[in-house]
Design an enzyme around this catalytic site. Structure first.
Site, PDB file in Angstrom:
ATOM      1  NE  ARG A  21      -8.430   1.363   1.267  1.00 30.42           N
ATOM      2  CZ  ARG A  21      -8.626   2.625   1.879  1.00 30.42           C
ATOM      3  NH1 ARG A  21      -8.439   2.609   2.652  1.00 30.42           N
ATOM      4  NH2 ARG A  21      -8.333   3.917   1.101  1.00 30.42           N
ATOM      5  CG  ASP A  61      -7.603  -0.120   5.544  1.00 25.90           C
ATOM      6  OD1 ASP A  61      -7.285   0.720   6.619  1.00 25.90           O
ATOM      7  OD2 ASP A  61      -9.113   0.555   5.270  1.00 25.90           O
ATOM      8  CG  ASP A  75      -9.020   1.570  10.136  1.00 25.36           C
ATOM      9  OD1 ASP A  75      -7.509   2.258   9.856  1.00 25.36           O
ATOM     10  OD2 ASP A  75     -10.006   1.438   8.877  1.00 25.36           O
ATOM     11  NE  ARG A 126      -3.966   2.027   2.643  1.00 26.48           N
ATOM     12  CZ  ARG A 126      -4.696   2.947   3.851  1.00 26.48           C
ATOM     13  NH1 ARG A 126      -4.918   1.568   4.536  1.00 26.48           N
ATOM     14  NH2 ARG A 126      -5.522   3.414   3.600  1.00 26.48           N
TER      15      ARG A 126
END
Ligand code: AMP
Length: 442
Positions: free
Chosen positions: A96, A99, A101, A86
């Site tokens: 993407r 990811d 989080d 990425r």
């Protein structure tokens, strides 16, 4: 070393999605200071929000125990995203490969420029909530939406100070908008300006007893916290600080800020002690919030001059942003006190703006004599029997110093006008003569 239980939301919609996610979890497990406890099953979801055409996401979550700080954990996540191919910073809502989080980090609430935890959009994302449920996260933590909803309402000075400090230490540019509530579109324009210029915006709502005289309308000043919160939410305000007076002024509070020349005439002469109260509360708010920028309305031009003086003399390291006056369609400057006007006074009140505009037009036509300009405005207001002038002055632009009689090359006309048909109301307004010249020539 204290271990914190944290939850990381996993997503991928580019390349070999499952391999990206499994590799990320394996690498998390190999990172010193992180123990991966459990991983949810992986499920497909569609992109939420707008974005180019792209494949389905594969999502899940993992539970970890970590001795890393939340920001160190964020760095690990970013490094893993980059290792998966990425390119950071990535375009919003674009495909993407990975990811990661941080959805939850213990019970901590983190609000910094690059990291907000609990994740601010977690509550609206089933593809985050479902895996967290599977991992046994309590429903109360998942649905604690009100705690994260913006704006957050804070009533204690300690919490307000801590929140602002976290923003500043977290690299945010912060904006403060002091108000007395009963908010209208004029206040809204200050919030929007702050929202556009700052990472975090705090509005304060405090009907400050120090700035009201004994015969003034402190008890009757309009108050509408639910309505104010709705307006702040729509304007994207992050925090509303609405303390009770006892929070702002602890028992024994006896320090005051007295500003000199700027505070002595016009409003200062009509309302003894008013600007002392304003300066004291504003200094107190600046000390609590330590904002980079503070927003004030030009409608209260003398207040801005007083606050500029205070900032300069006491050395508050912040920038004052002065915002133009927002008006009703008929020209009346918006004010929380306009609700006091009875129907007849309300119909008469636009005379103030008409008078100031007449002075602007006269200036644009070449009338530059100070007293002649004042006369133009005075005659218009005096022709309205419901209106009574408290003062009407032409002052220098910016510092609002008195100007000698004779010709002027610029200036700001300021007035306070009383209406007494219903409840007695004093309305303030002011306009720059130059604005008129610009309007007239455009
Ligand atoms: P207040 O709640 O009346 O103390 O006002 C809070 C802030 O909003 C002050 O900086 C005011 O100057 C500003 N403000 C009030 N009315 C207006 C308006 N009509 N247009 C722009 N700013 C305003």
């Amino acid at each position: 070393m204290r271990e914190v239980i944290a939850y990381i939301a996993l997503g991928s919609n580019e390349g070999d999605r499952e391999r990206h996610l499994r590799t990320a979890v394996d690498r998390l497990a190999l990172t010193p200071g992180i123990r991966v406890l459990r991983t949810s099953k992986l499920v497909e979801s569609e992109l939420m929000g707008d974005g180019p055409q792209q494949g389905l996401f594969l999502n899940g979550a993992c539970e970890i125990a970590t001795t890393l700080s939340a920001h160190a954990l964020l760095s690990v996540c970013k490094a893993l995203e980059q290792a998966a191919g990425r390119v950071l910073p990535s375009l919003r809502n674009h495909p993407r490969p990975l990811d990661l989080d941080i959805a939850l980090y213990g019970d901590e609430r983190i609000d910094t420029k690059d990291l907000v935890v609990p994740h601010p959009r977690m509550h609206e994302r089933p593809f985050v909530l479902d895996p967290l449920r599977e991992l046994g996260v309590a429903e109360s933590r998942l649905q604690a939406r009100s705690a994260e909803a913006r704006p957050r309402l804070i009533t204690s000075t300690r919490e307000f100070q801590a929140t602002c400090s976290q923003w500043i230490e977290g690299g945010c540019l912060t904006g403060l908008v002091p108000t007395m509530g009963a908010l209208h579109a004029g206040h809204g324009s200050l919030f929007e300006r702050a929202r556009n210029e700052c990472d975090r915006v705090a509005a304060t709502i405090f009907v400050n007893p120090l700035q009201f005289g004994p015969k003034e309308d402190l008890a009757a000043y309009p108050r509408d916290l639910p309505g104010d919160l709705r307006l702040c939410a729509a304007a994207g305000v992050d925090v509303v600080f609405a303390p009770p007076p006892s929070e702002m002024y602890a028992p024994g509070f006896c320090s005051n800020v007295d500003v000199g020349a700027e505070a002595e005439t016009m409003e200062g002469a009509q309302r003894p002690g008013h600007f002392r109260g304003v300066s004291t509360v504003v200094a107190r708010l600046f000390a609590l919030a330590r904002p980079h920028r503070a927003y004030f309305g030009q409608k209260d031009a003398q207040q801005v001059a007083v606050i500029r003086r205070l900032v300069q003399d006491l050395g508050f390291p912040l920038h004052i942003v002065e915002c133009p006056t927002v008006r009703e369609r008929d020209g009346l400057a918006m004010s929380s006190r306009n609700v006091y006007l009875d129907a007849n006074d309300r119909a008469a009140a636009p005379v103030i703006a008409r008078a100031l505009r007449a002075a602007q037009s006269a200036f644009a036509r070449g009338v530059h004599d100070r007293d002649a300009l004042i006369r133009v405005a005075r005659e218009i207001i005096e022709a309205e029997p419901r209106a009574q002038i408290d003062y009407l002055e032409l002052r220098s632009e910016g510092d609002l110093l008195p100007m000698p009689s004779g010709p002027v090359s610029a200036g700001r006309m300021l007035t306070a006008v009383r209406f007494s048909g219903g409840r007695p109301v004093r309305l303030l307004d002011n306009m720059s003569l130059r604005e008129g010249a610009e309007q007239a020539s455009s």
